[in-house]
Scaffold this motif. Structure first.
Motif, PDB file in Angstrom:
ATOM      1  N   LEU A 101       2.515   9.962  -5.679  1.00 33.10           N
ATOM      2  CA  LEU A 101       2.670  10.086  -4.222  1.00 33.10           C
ATOM      3  C   LEU A 101       1.351  10.477  -3.559  1.00 33.10           C
ATOM      4  CD1 LEU A 101       6.124  11.838  -4.349  1.00 33.10           C
ATOM      5  CD2 LEU A 101       5.684   9.558  -3.396  1.00 33.10           C
ATOM      6  N   TRP A 102       0.604  11.384  -4.188  1.00 29.61           N
ATOM      7  CA  TRP A 102      -0.676  11.805  -3.628  1.00 29.61           C
ATOM      8  C   TRP A 102      -1.687  10.655  -3.644  1.00 29.61           C
ATOM      9  CZ3 TRP A 102      -3.094  14.192  -0.234  1.00 29.61           C
ATOM     10  CH2 TRP A 102      -4.441  14.578  -0.348  1.00 29.61           C
ATOM     11  N   MET A 103      -1.705   9.878  -4.721  1.00 26.50           N
ATOM     12  CA  MET A 103      -2.615   8.740  -4.782  1.00 26.50           C
ATOM     13  C   MET A 103      -2.263   7.725  -3.690  1.00 26.50           C
ATOM     14  SD  MET A 103      -5.249   7.363  -6.245  1.00 26.50           S
ATOM     15  CE  MET A 103      -5.422   8.202  -7.807  1.00 26.50           C
ATOM     16  N   ALA A 104      -0.979   7.485  -3.473  1.00 27.61           N
ATOM     17  CA  ALA A 104      -0.563   6.565  -2.408  1.00 27.61           C
ATOM     18  C   ALA A 104      -0.992   7.105  -1.042  1.00 27.61           C
ATOM     19  CB  ALA A 104       0.949   6.358  -2.446  1.00 27.61           C
ATOM     20  N   ARG A 106      -3.504   9.079  -0.414  1.00 27.82           N
ATOM     21  CA  ARG A 106      -4.967   8.957  -0.316  1.00 27.82           C
ATOM     22  C   ARG A 106      -5.370   7.546   0.114  1.00 27.82           C
ATOM     23  NH1 ARG A 106      -7.098  11.108  -5.807  1.00 27.82           N
ATOM     24  NH2 ARG A 106      -9.119  10.676  -4.873  1.00 27.82           N
ATOM     25  N   HIS A 107      -4.664   6.552  -0.431  1.00 29.36           N
ATOM     26  CA  HIS A 107      -5.007   5.166  -0.096  1.00 29.36           C
ATOM     27  C   HIS A 107      -4.323   4.688   1.185  1.00 29.36           C
ATOM     28  CE1 HIS A 107      -7.624   4.030  -3.416  1.00 29.36           C
ATOM     29  NE2 HIS A 107      -6.925   4.905  -4.118  1.00 29.36           N
ATOM     30  N   SER A 108      -3.544   5.553   1.818  1.00 29.71           N
ATOM     31  CA  SER A 108      -2.908   5.223   3.095  1.00 29.71           C
ATOM     32  C   SER A 108      -3.660   5.821   4.275  1.00 29.71           C
ATOM     33  CB  SER A 108      -1.463   5.719   3.118  1.00 29.71           C
ATOM     34  OG  SER A 108      -0.704   5.064   2.144  1.00 29.71           O
ATOM     35  N   PHE A 109      -4.048   7.118   4.134  1.00 34.65           N
ATOM     36  CA  PHE A 109      -4.664   7.764   5.301  1.00 34.65           C
ATOM     37  C   PHE A 109      -5.689   8.847   4.983  1.00 34.65           C
ATOM     38  CE2 PHE A 109      -0.648   9.897   4.379  1.00 34.65           C
ATOM     39  CZ  PHE A 109      -1.013  11.223   4.328  1.00 34.65           C
ATOM     40  N   VAL A 110      -5.820   9.260   3.734  1.00 32.16           N
ATOM     41  CA  VAL A 110      -6.730  10.356   3.413  1.00 32.16           C
ATOM     42  C   VAL A 110      -8.166   9.866   3.217  1.00 32.16           C
ATOM     43  CG1 VAL A 110      -7.234  12.220   1.777  1.00 32.16           C
ATOM     44  CG2 VAL A 110      -4.859  11.736   2.414  1.00 32.16           C
ATOM     45  N   LEU A 111      -8.337   8.848   2.400  1.00 30.11           N
ATOM     46  CA  LEU A 111      -9.676   8.335   2.111  1.00 30.11           C
ATOM     47  C   LEU A 111     -10.248   7.593   3.331  1.00 30.11           C
ATOM     48  CD1 LEU A 111      -9.014   6.839  -1.436  1.00 30.11           C
ATOM     49  CD2 LEU A 111     -10.364   8.873  -0.912  1.00 30.11           C
ATOM     50  N   PRO A 112     -11.576   7.509   3.421  1.00 26.37           N
ATOM     51  CA  PRO A 112     -12.170   6.648   4.455  1.00 26.37           C
ATOM     52  C   PRO A 112     -11.649   5.216   4.281  1.00 26.37           C
ATOM     53  CG  PRO A 112     -13.858   7.982   3.384  1.00 26.37           C
ATOM     54  CD  PRO A 112     -12.588   8.172   2.601  1.00 26.37           C
ATOM     55  N   GLU A 113     -11.456   4.520   5.388  1.00 26.53           N
ATOM     56  CA  GLU A 113     -10.847   3.188   5.340  1.00 26.53           C
ATOM     57  C   GLU A 113     -11.519   2.243   4.351  1.00 26.53           C
ATOM     58  OE1 GLU A 113      -9.362   1.083   8.751  1.00 26.53           O
ATOM     59  OE2 GLU A 113      -9.505   2.927   9.923  1.00 26.53           O
ATOM     60  N   GLU A 114     -12.834   2.297   4.256  1.00 27.19           N
ATOM     61  CA  GLU A 114     -13.534   1.363   3.376  1.00 27.19           C
ATOM     62  C   GLU A 114     -13.277   1.637   1.891  1.00 27.19           C
ATOM     63  OE1 GLU A 114     -16.464   4.703   4.344  1.00 27.19           O
ATOM     64  OE2 GLU A 114     -14.993   3.524   5.457  1.00 27.19           O
ATOM     65  N   LEU A 115     -12.705   2.794   1.564  1.00 21.08           N
ATOM     66  CA  LEU A 115     -12.399   3.133   0.169  1.00 21.08           C
ATOM     67  C   LEU A 115     -10.920   2.964  -0.179  1.00 21.08           C
ATOM     68  CD1 LEU A 115     -14.612   6.325  -0.234  1.00 21.08           C
ATOM     69  CD2 LEU A 115     -15.133   3.975  -0.938  1.00 21.08           C
ATOM     70  N   ARG A 116     -10.106   2.644   0.795  1.00 16.27           N
ATOM     71  CA  ARG A 116      -8.668   2.492   0.555  1.00 16.27           C
ATOM     72  C   ARG A 116      -8.363   1.130  -0.067  1.00 16.27           C
ATOM     73  NH1 ARG A 116      -6.672   4.449   6.522  1.00 16.27           N
ATOM     74  NH2 ARG A 116      -7.796   6.426   6.485  1.00 16.27           N
ATOM     75  N   HIS A 117      -7.377   1.138  -0.983  1.00 14.30           N
ATOM     76  CA  HIS A 117      -6.918  -0.097  -1.626  1.00 14.30           C
ATOM     77  C   HIS A 117      -5.399  -0.123  -1.537  1.00 14.30           C
ATOM     78  CE1 HIS A 117     -10.894  -1.026  -3.129  1.00 14.30           C
ATOM     79  NE2 HIS A 117     -10.994   0.237  -3.500  1.00 14.30           N
ATOM     80  N   ALA A 118      -4.889  -0.820  -0.547  1.00 18.77           N
ATOM     81  CA  ALA A 118      -3.445  -0.856  -0.297  1.00 18.77           C
ATOM     82  C   ALA A 118      -2.650  -1.378  -1.486  1.00 18.77           C
ATOM     83  CB  ALA A 118      -3.148  -1.682   0.952  1.00 18.77           C
ATOM     84  N   ALA A 119      -3.215  -2.306  -2.234  1.00 12.79           N
ATOM     85  CA  ALA A 119      -2.486  -2.928  -3.345  1.00 12.79           C
ATOM     86  C   ALA A 119      -2.120  -1.929  -4.440  1.00 12.79           C
ATOM     87  CB  ALA A 119      -3.302  -4.073  -3.932  1.00 12.79           C
ATOM     88  N   ILE A 120      -2.850  -0.836  -4.539  1.00 15.14           N
ATOM     89  CA  ILE A 120      -2.547   0.146  -5.590  1.00 15.14           C
ATOM     90  C   ILE A 120      -1.152   0.742  -5.407  1.00 15.14           C
ATOM     91  CG2 ILE A 120      -3.494   2.218  -4.474  1.00 15.14           C
ATOM     92  CD1 ILE A 120      -4.653   2.960  -7.240  1.00 15.14           C
ATOM     93  N   LYS A 121      -0.657   0.730  -4.176  1.00 18.01           N
ATOM     94  CA  LYS A 121       0.658   1.333  -3.915  1.00 18.01           C
ATOM     95  C   LYS A 121       1.782   0.597  -4.642  1.00 18.01           C
ATOM     96  CE  LYS A 121      -0.573   1.840   0.508  1.00 18.01           C
ATOM     97  NZ  LYS A 121      -0.423   2.089   1.937  1.00 18.01           N
TER      98      LYS A 121
END
Length: 195
Positions: A101-104, A106-121
């Motif tokens: 849940l935390w990794m999801a 992070r990739h939704s709103f915590v990390l800077p946009e350029e580091l997010r990977h939606a597919a990981i969810k």
């Protein structure tokens, strides 16, 4: 008296609920992560922070286990086989539920946009569903995750279950859905979530 720093929409909910279950008085400061009121007690800027006698304690699991041990409730005694089982279940929930849940998040709103990977969810949802099947085989007979008494893992599991639903991670095991519904009906849970 205890002071709890962090919003109820964070892992601070675990600490607030534990204190309500224990019937302990506390002051609640609903500060956001990374805010000045948090960073002064936890340089990482993460919540929750519990302050007792001027000493900050960080990490929700460390806090709730400390409170359970200190007050002799919602836990098995250290050095017993039941406590080893409890600690094993706590670690399982942190590794398999909280981490996904935390990794999801992070990739939704915590990390800077350029580091997010939606597919990981998608991978995280798959792992979360698989972990539910493992969990139901580990659950005890009785109303709580370990059986007849409520323990620290119940607070972690219920918090993760609510987080999962908010994050659109499906609860696929009926036994887990029923369990979460029962836990949400607890008066102490309702009081903590109303903050």
């Amino acid at each position: 008296m205890y002071t709890v720093i962090g919003t109820v929409k964070s892992r601070a909910a675990r600490v607030l609920w534990m204190l309500e279950e224990l019937g302990q008085p506390y002051e609640h400061i609903p500060a956001q992560p990374q805010s000045e009121g948090v960073v002064q007690f936890n340089p990482a800027g993460k919540v929750p922070v519990l302050i007792e006698d001027g000493t900050p304690i960080t990490d929700s699991t460390a806090i709730i286990q400390y409170l359970a041990d200190k007050h002799g409730k919602l836990t098995y005694r250290a050095g017993t086989l039941d406590r080893a089982r409890q600690d094993s279940l706590t670690q399982f929930l942190l590794d398999e539920f909280d981490a996904a849940l935390w990794m999801a998040a992070r990739h939704s709103f915590v990390l800077p946009e350029e580091l997010r990977h939606a597919a990981i969810k998608n991978t995280l949802r798959w792992e979360f569903e698989r972990s539910q099947r493992t969990l139901v085989h580990r659950m005890g007979e009785g109303p709580f995750v370990m059986g007849d008494i409520m323990t620290v893992p119940d607070i972690i599991l219920t918090h993760c279950g609510n987080w999962a639903l908010a994050a659109k991670f499906p609860i696929v095991e009926h036994r887990l859905s029923d369990y979460l519904q029962r836990m949400r009906e607890r008066p102490a849970f309702k009081r903590a979530m109303a903050l």
